[in-house]
Write a protein that holds these residues in place. Structure first.
Motif: not given
Length: 652
Positions: A9, A30, A84
């Motif tokens: 990312d 996000r 993530k």
């Protein structure tokens, strides 16, 4: 396996290259960087990624990843956060330990990043406005738990929320009330005071009143009356009933599961676990009851690691496990001491002593002479007693003893003497440990009276208390452990000390919080740290330590070249206790500005070699005999069982 940068990312670009904290909030699936001004402010409707980076003087960077889930976070954001966290770990070379942090149940490690605490905010984070839309100030009742890191939890604004065991903060629009339960610890009360100051500065712009409310004291105090009026009037808080005390359950059996690539859990191993069970191309879950570890082999794929995390979280839900169950993710080779302790004979890895540059050459010389050379591990001192007790401290003041208020109990002066009583739970009853602390610059009369006053207090104490004497600079480690945090200032407050320096024409060096002063920071952990005021000259510095230099207009933190990351953490903690108002200027040894040396009277030589620990002599037991008027002392061989030996020294 590690990801290529193109698979990472873009929000993680450059992550981990600088020491300190980096935080990202998940907003609309996000990652949004959280500015430093908002670090420690977590919204209950969001999930966050927190990266802690330490850059040692030598060797690779050290990283730890936490993903924090608010109570109102949806499942999609929760899953996105765990994915993530794995992605960030891969980008950093799969060399991190990852922790899942749940609101209100955070680990002590996570809370230690945010001083003095984190107070979750209701609602959702907005990266565009930086705050919650329509956020209004409201009354809130908070509990503060923890002696070193503080767990803050909002509870219903009701009298029934109060109890005798905890510390509470009632935050109103115009005043902050601190309510201390009669059974709360000294350390919890001190930490709660830090939280009150934090709320005052951040929620009220430093402009509001603060009132302290002692449990059980309510007569003739307007603040107390105002406090209880907010709850509809005073009423006694009921005592905890015996039935409310949870019985300690037996230690749960530890189970090891292999997690298949399809996310199925298969129990493996026996009652005796061995490291050989763990295969480098598989993932495993170690169920320890209140804590669960997920071990991921070095040769496992990212997809397999994601599957293992989701399988573990499904296991917690289907088993109805407590929401307080801690979940830690470990990569092969980065196992924690707690994880390794569940396995038999886990191979020990030896950490090199980086500051001993020539130790291999020295070892080789000794081996040539036929000697076997082994390096001894550095050991931390374990306390002999339960350090979660209550503390009372008196200052010798002329012919009297002055009982110090709780906030002043951890502040000593070198020109004074003190009597310390520490009460802690024993096997069947409370035990008492007494110290007479003798300052190096104290007068002889105060020293004699400290012993006399201590004996008088002991005579009125039930049981068989232990007495000891501690001289400044020669304190036993146990003394520091019961205080946990101690600051020793120059000068003194007693009447005799003031009279003595006046008669001798000596300048009064007593610290007043304003004048220029230099403090040496020392200790081994937040449970054992001290700040000692030293002479205001350059020769007081030492490369092995960190220092705080305070003047009327600025404050420096000086980091010795031989100090460790542990020393740097203690430096930050002590700075907040000595002067939390001024913005510190951090300098490393060798890069000091002229204004730093000018405050110390000019640059001068100081010790720059690694300071070694002083040799601790073996304890001795002496037999005392009186025969025909002769007093004889003989050294005796002994075996220590459960006794506590005290070596008394005459100070007259």
């Amino acid at each position: 396996m590690s990801l290529h940068r193109k698979d990472t990312d873009s929000a993680f670009e450059g992550a981990g290259s600088k020491a300190g904290l980096e935080i990202w909030c998940i907003e609309n699936l996000r990652l949004v960087p959280v500015p430093k001004s908002s670090h420690g402010k977590f919204y209950t409707g969001n999930a966050y990624i927190v990266l802690k980076t330490v850059l040692p003087k030598t060797g690779p960077a050290q990283h730890e990843i936490h993903y924090w889930l608010g109570n109102d976070t949806n499942k999609v954001d929760s899953a996105f956060a765990s994915d993530k966290a794995l992605e960030l770990d891969a980008a950093l070379g799969s060399c991190t330990v990852q922790y899942r942090e749940l609101q209100g149940l955070e680990t002590g490690k996570f809370l230690s990043y945010f001083k003095p605490c984190i107070i979750p905010v209701e609602g959702l984070y907005s990266s565009h406005q930086g705050h919650l839309n329509g956020e209004t100030y409201k009354f809130s009742l908070l509990t503060c738990k923890g002696d070193h890191v503080v767990h803050i939890k909002e509870v219903p604004f009701s009298r029934s929320s109060l109890n005798h065991n905890d510390v509470f903060i009632l935050d109103t629009a115009s005043k902050i009330f601190l309510f201390s339960g009669c059974n709360s610890s000294i350390q919890e009360r001190a930490k709660a005071l830090e939280v009150v100051q934090y709320i005052k500065e951040n929620n009220h712009g430093g402009k509001c009143e603060v009132a302290t409310i002692e449990d059980g004291k309510f007569v003739g105090d307007s603040d107390v009356g105002e406090f209880w009026s907010l709850f509809g009037g005073f009423a006694p808080i009921p005592r905890d009933s015996p039935s409310s005390v949870q019985k300690q359950s037996d230690a749960p059996s530890v189970k090891l599961f292999w997690i298949t690539t399809q996310g199925k859990l298969c129990q493996t191993g026996t009652d005796s676990l061995n490291k050989k069970i763990l295969e480098t191309d598989k993932c495993y879950m170690l169920d320890c009851g209140a804590e669960i570890f997920v071990w991921m082999g070095r040769q496992t794929l990212i997809s397999e690691r994601k599957t293992s995390i989701s399988a573990t979280e499904d296991f917690l839900r289907t088993q109805g496990r407590s929401t307080g169950t801690h979940l830690t993710f470990l990569t092969e080779g980065l196992e924690s001491n707690i994880f390794r302790s569940y396995f038999d004979n886990w191979p020990q890895k030896v950490e090199p002593k980086l500051y001993e540059e020539g130790r291999e050459k020295v070892a080789a010389i000794f081996k040539q002479q036929g000697y076997e050379v082994k390096e001894l591990p550095e050991e931390d001192c374990e306390p002999f007693i339960n350090c979660r007790g209550t503390l009372k401290v008196w200052r010798v003041n002329g012919d009297e003893l002055s009982l110090l208020p709780v906030p002043e109990q951890t502040k000593f002066y070198s020109g004074d003497c003190y009597v310390v009583q520490f009460t802690y739970p024993g096997n069947e009853r409370d035990e008492n440990l007494f110290y007479a602390w003798i300052g190096r610059r104290s007068v002889m009369e105060d020293r004699r009276d400290a012993i006399s006053h201590m004996n008088a207090i002991v005579d009125s104490t039930k049981g068989d208390p232990v007495l000891a004497q501690a001289v400044e600079d020669k304190e036993p480690v146990q003394f520091f452990l019961i205080f946990q945090t101690l600051i020793i200032f120059k000068g003194g407050m007693s009447k005799r000390y003031k009279k003595f320096i006046a008669e001798k024409g000596i300048t009064d060096e007593t610290y007043d919080g304003i004048k220029t002063a230099l403090f040496r920071v020392q200790g081994t952990s937040p449970q054992n740290m001290q700040a000692i005021e030293v002479d205001l000259v350059s020769s007081s510095l030492n490369s092995s330590y960190c220092y705080i230099l305070q003047t009327e207009t600025f404050i420096f933190t000086w980091i010795g070249s031989l100090s460790s990351t542990r020393d740097h953490d203690l430096l930050d903690r002590m700075l907040e206790l000595i002067n939390p108002t001024l913005q510190p200027i951090s300098v490393r040894e060798g890069s000091e500005p002229d204004i730093f040396w000018n405050a110390l009277g000019g640059k001068a030589e100081y010790p720059k070699a690694k300071e070694m620990k002083q040799c601790v002599e073996d304890p001795h037991l002496f037999t005392l005999n009186t025969t025909e008027g002769d007093f004889k002392v003989h050294s005796t061989f002994y075996i220590i069982t459960s006794f506590f030996f005290v070596d008394y020294k005459k100070i007259y």
